[in-house]
Write a protein that holds these residues in place. Structure first.
Motif, PDB file in Angstrom:
ATOM      1  N   UNK A 489     -54.541  26.963  -3.894  1.00  0.00           N
ATOM      2  CA  UNK A 489     -53.840  28.125  -4.449  1.00  0.00           C
ATOM      3  C   UNK A 489     -52.802  27.660  -5.465  1.00  0.00           C
ATOM      4  N   UNK A 490     -52.713  28.303  -6.626  1.00  0.00           N
ATOM      5  CA  UNK A 490     -51.835  27.804  -7.698  1.00  0.00           C
ATOM      6  C   UNK A 490     -50.355  28.066  -7.494  1.00  0.00           C
ATOM      7  N   UNK A 491     -49.991  29.038  -6.628  1.00  0.00           N
ATOM      8  CA  UNK A 491     -48.582  29.407  -6.472  1.00  0.00           C
ATOM      9  C   UNK A 491     -47.982  28.782  -5.214  1.00  0.00           C
ATOM     10  N   UNK A 492     -46.657  28.776  -5.162  1.00  0.00           N
ATOM     11  CA  UNK A 492     -45.957  28.362  -3.944  1.00  0.00           C
ATOM     12  C   UNK A 492     -46.156  29.409  -2.857  1.00  0.00           C
ATOM     13  N   UNK A 493     -46.250  28.950  -1.620  1.00  0.00           N
ATOM     14  CA  UNK A 493     -46.389  29.831  -0.461  1.00  0.00           C
ATOM     15  C   UNK A 493     -45.138  29.711   0.390  1.00  0.00           C
ATOM     16  N   UNK A 518     -47.811  32.957   3.017  1.00  0.00           N
ATOM     17  CA  UNK A 518     -47.983  34.086   2.112  1.00  0.00           C
ATOM     18  C   UNK A 518     -47.502  33.678   0.723  1.00  0.00           C
ATOM     19  N   UNK A 519     -48.200  34.124  -0.303  1.00  0.00           N
ATOM     20  CA  UNK A 519     -47.827  33.776  -1.676  1.00  0.00           C
ATOM     21  C   UNK A 519     -46.447  34.333  -2.007  1.00  0.00           C
ATOM     22  N   UNK A 520     -45.624  33.465  -2.609  1.00  0.00           N
ATOM     23  CA  UNK A 520     -44.269  33.864  -2.965  1.00  0.00           C
ATOM     24  C   UNK A 520     -44.219  34.790  -4.173  1.00  0.00           C
ATOM     25  N   UNK A 521     -45.325  34.863  -4.944  1.00  0.00           N
ATOM     26  CA  UNK A 521     -45.391  35.764  -6.100  1.00  0.00           C
ATOM     27  C   UNK A 521     -45.693  37.184  -5.613  1.00  0.00           C
ATOM     28  N   UNK A 522     -44.852  38.135  -5.980  1.00  0.00           N
ATOM     29  CA  UNK A 522     -44.976  39.500  -5.452  1.00  0.00           C
ATOM     30  C   UNK A 522     -46.286  40.175  -5.840  1.00  0.00           C
ATOM     31  N   UNK A 524     -49.153  38.711  -6.133  1.00  0.00           N
ATOM     32  CA  UNK A 524     -50.308  37.998  -5.565  1.00  0.00           C
ATOM     33  C   UNK A 524     -50.394  38.302  -4.076  1.00  0.00           C
ATOM     34  N   UNK A 525     -51.549  38.689  -3.590  1.00  0.00           N
ATOM     35  CA  UNK A 525     -51.717  39.095  -2.187  1.00  0.00           C
ATOM     36  C   UNK A 525     -52.313  37.987  -1.321  1.00  0.00           C
ATOM     37  N   UNK A 526     -52.292  36.760  -1.793  1.00  0.00           N
ATOM     38  CA  UNK A 526     -52.894  35.651  -1.035  1.00  0.00           C
ATOM     39  C   UNK A 526     -52.124  35.404   0.251  1.00  0.00           C
ATOM     40  N   UNK A 527     -52.858  35.242   1.372  1.00  0.00           N
ATOM     41  CA  UNK A 527     -52.256  34.900   2.662  1.00  0.00           C
ATOM     42  C   UNK A 527     -53.274  34.108   3.472  1.00  0.00           C
TER      43      UNK A 527
END
Length: 538
Positions: A489-493, A518-522, A524-527
């Protein structure tokens, strides 16, 4: 220069200086000494051992001369009872042996480091029990007539104090334990019987006692000695290396550090006694309780005991010194403890050489534990071939703490559970309960049945009963809100605990209950379950 020595088939080459090996004659290390050796066979002798006379007369055995010869089975030294040295002095007529160390002419009077009076040699064959180490002897003891003590000649040189990896404090040699409840007790290392009226190494602060031969084993004691003043100074130095007191205040009769700089955090930390709800200690991961230090701007909390941990620590079952590793906000530092296998992202003690990691809860347990759940002392065991059942939770474990009196066993997870805890289900503190006397056999949180033989948390006022896992979660020592990254995953979790509206895990598709990332980017719904990430790590 070469030497043809009767004890070895090949010529021995002369070496000047350290060889970083052991002498096969006396079994002591060869350091900065001349030696003879055969590198092909890894056979070395100190120069002094290689040049020993082949025949001697000795006052301990006056009837016949003693001949130097290779050790054979059964030729144990009559003075120290040791075996395994390659060279002994031997009388074949009397079946009498002396190892080359004991064959040195014994002084008639000698001063011990562990006793205030001199000892006098009694140069005759006599059976005795050594008052310094507790083992039997059969020849030429030293005696103190003032105190009625009889000791082996090699026990005269026992150090007064030693530090071993099995215990955090210095151990002092004593000829007997003054306040023992009985004549017999157990050695804290081998757990076999120890006579209270025989010599041992003892820690008065902890009532930790061990046989002399157990405490001085090479895998437990490194052979160095330190006195109490050196030990106090080194402890203060270890503390000073991680804490700098910025401000002190008076609390009651005591002065305490009100503001500190700690090596684990970039800002100063403030002392507090006011408990913070739902906050976890960044050191041990356990919910915060007073007293503690905090940097509220960073949501960083440390129990006072965690803030004052030593930088370096000896662990009873690891041969190297462990170093305290702080929590890092910028790395994926989630480690599984090598003792309890539980994940945590707080402080840990680490041996870089062995890749050994120890969480703070397990590091707080010595090799002996007194627990409220059991009447006898519990002793640590590791890597047992047969799995043993924990009385706290029923898990089968190869590591744990067991009772030699009755077979009671706890795993490290249960042994380190807090005695009290808070949970949103109840306003009162919950008490860790070891025996089920209630009619309520369901957990009030998950509503599943409880095993009445396993531990639980309860409230006497409200009758609430809760599984330990329902109080703390499956991964209780990973702090919610901390960040983490994964390759997929490209973002911080960030770590979250989902208690409602369970989204589906992007890895396994199952609902994300308990701990997840859970993705720290609001937008992005990745979990993903932490369990799914942990399985990919292992």
């Amino acid at each position: 220069m070469e030497l043809h020595h009767f004890s070895h088939t090949h010529p021995l080459t002369f070496y000047e200086g350290p060889e970083n090996t052991y002498c096969s004659g006396c079994l002591e290390s060869i350091v900065k000494e001349s030696s003879y050796g055969c590198s092909q066979c890894d056979y070395f002798l100190h120069r002094r051992c290689a040049e020993l006379p082949r025949e001697i007369s000795h006052p301990v055995h006056r009837r016949h001369p003693l001949l130097l010869q290779p050790y054979q089975q059964g030729l144990d030294c009559v003075l120290c009872r040791r075996s395994g040295q390659s060279l002994v002095y031997y009388c074949s007529l009397c079946y009498f042996s002396l190892d080359i160390k004991c064959a040195e002419i014994l002084p008639p009077v000698i001063q011990s480091k562990t006793h205030e009076h001199p000892f006098t040699l009694l140069c005759k064959k006599i059976s005795f029990s050594c008052d310094a180490c507790g083992r039997d002897g059969s020849h030429s003891p030293y005696v103190c007539t003032s105190c009625n003590l009889t000791v082996h000649n090699h026990c005269i040189s026992l150090p007064r104090t030693i530090r071993i990896i099995r215990h955090e404090h210095l151990l002092k040699h004593t000829f007997f334990l003054h306040e023992s409840e009985s004549d017999w007790r157990r050695c804290s290392i081998c757990h076999e019987g120890l006579r209270a009226d025989r010599g041992c190494y003892h820690c008065p602060a902890c009532d930790y006692a061990a046989h002399v031969h157990c405490a001085t084993r090479s895998n437990i004691w490194d052979g160095t000695t330190r006195d109490e003043q050196d030990d106090t100074e080194s402890s203060e130095a270890r503390l000073d290396s991680i804490i700098r007191v910025v401000k002190e205040i008076k609390l009651g009769e005591d002065m305490i550090a009100a503001e500190i700089e700690h090596f684990s955090h970039e800002h100063t930390l403030i002392f507090s006694n006011e408990v913070k709800d739902d906050k976890g200690c960044d050191g041990c991961g356990i919910p915060i309780s007073s007293p503690f230090y905090s940097c509220e701007g960073c949501d960083f909390f440390l129990h006072k005991t965690c803030a004052e941990l030593p930088r370096n620590k000896l662990y009873p079952f690891h041969q190297h010194t462990l170093t305290l590793q702080p929590k890092s906000p910028h790395s994926n530092r989630v480690l599984a403890c090598n003792v309890c296998s539980i994940y945590s992202n707080g402080f840990s003690y680490n041996c870089e050489r062995c890749s050994f990691n120890l969480d703070l809860r397990c590091s707080s347990i010595s090799d002996t534990l007194t627990h409220q759940a059991h009447e006898h002392s519990l002793f640590a065991f590791f890597n047992r071939a047969a799995l043993r059942e924990c009385k706290g939770c029923g898990a089968l474990e190869k590591n744990g703490l067991g009772c030699h009196e009755c077979g009671y066993v706890l795993d490290f997870k249960c042994a380190t559970l807090p005695l009290t805890a808070m949970h949103s289900y109840d306003d009162h503190p919950l008490k860790l309960t070891f025996q089920d006397d209630s009619d309520q056999l369901e957990c009030d949180v998950c509503e599943d049945k409880r095993n009445p033989n396993h531990w639980f948390y309860s409230c006497d006022d409200c009758g609430v009963t809760i599984h330990p896992e329902c109080v703390f979660g499956k991964y209780p020592y990973i702090k919610v809100g901390d960040t983490y990254t994964i390759d997929s995953h490209p973002h911080s979790l960030r770590f979250v605990k989902k208690t409602e509206k369970y989204p589906s895990c992007n890895s396994c598709g199952q609902p994300c209950t308990d701990l997840a990332l859970e993705c720290a980017e609001s937008e992005c719904s990745f979990i993903v379950h932490w369990e799914c990430v942990a399985l990919n790590k292992s």
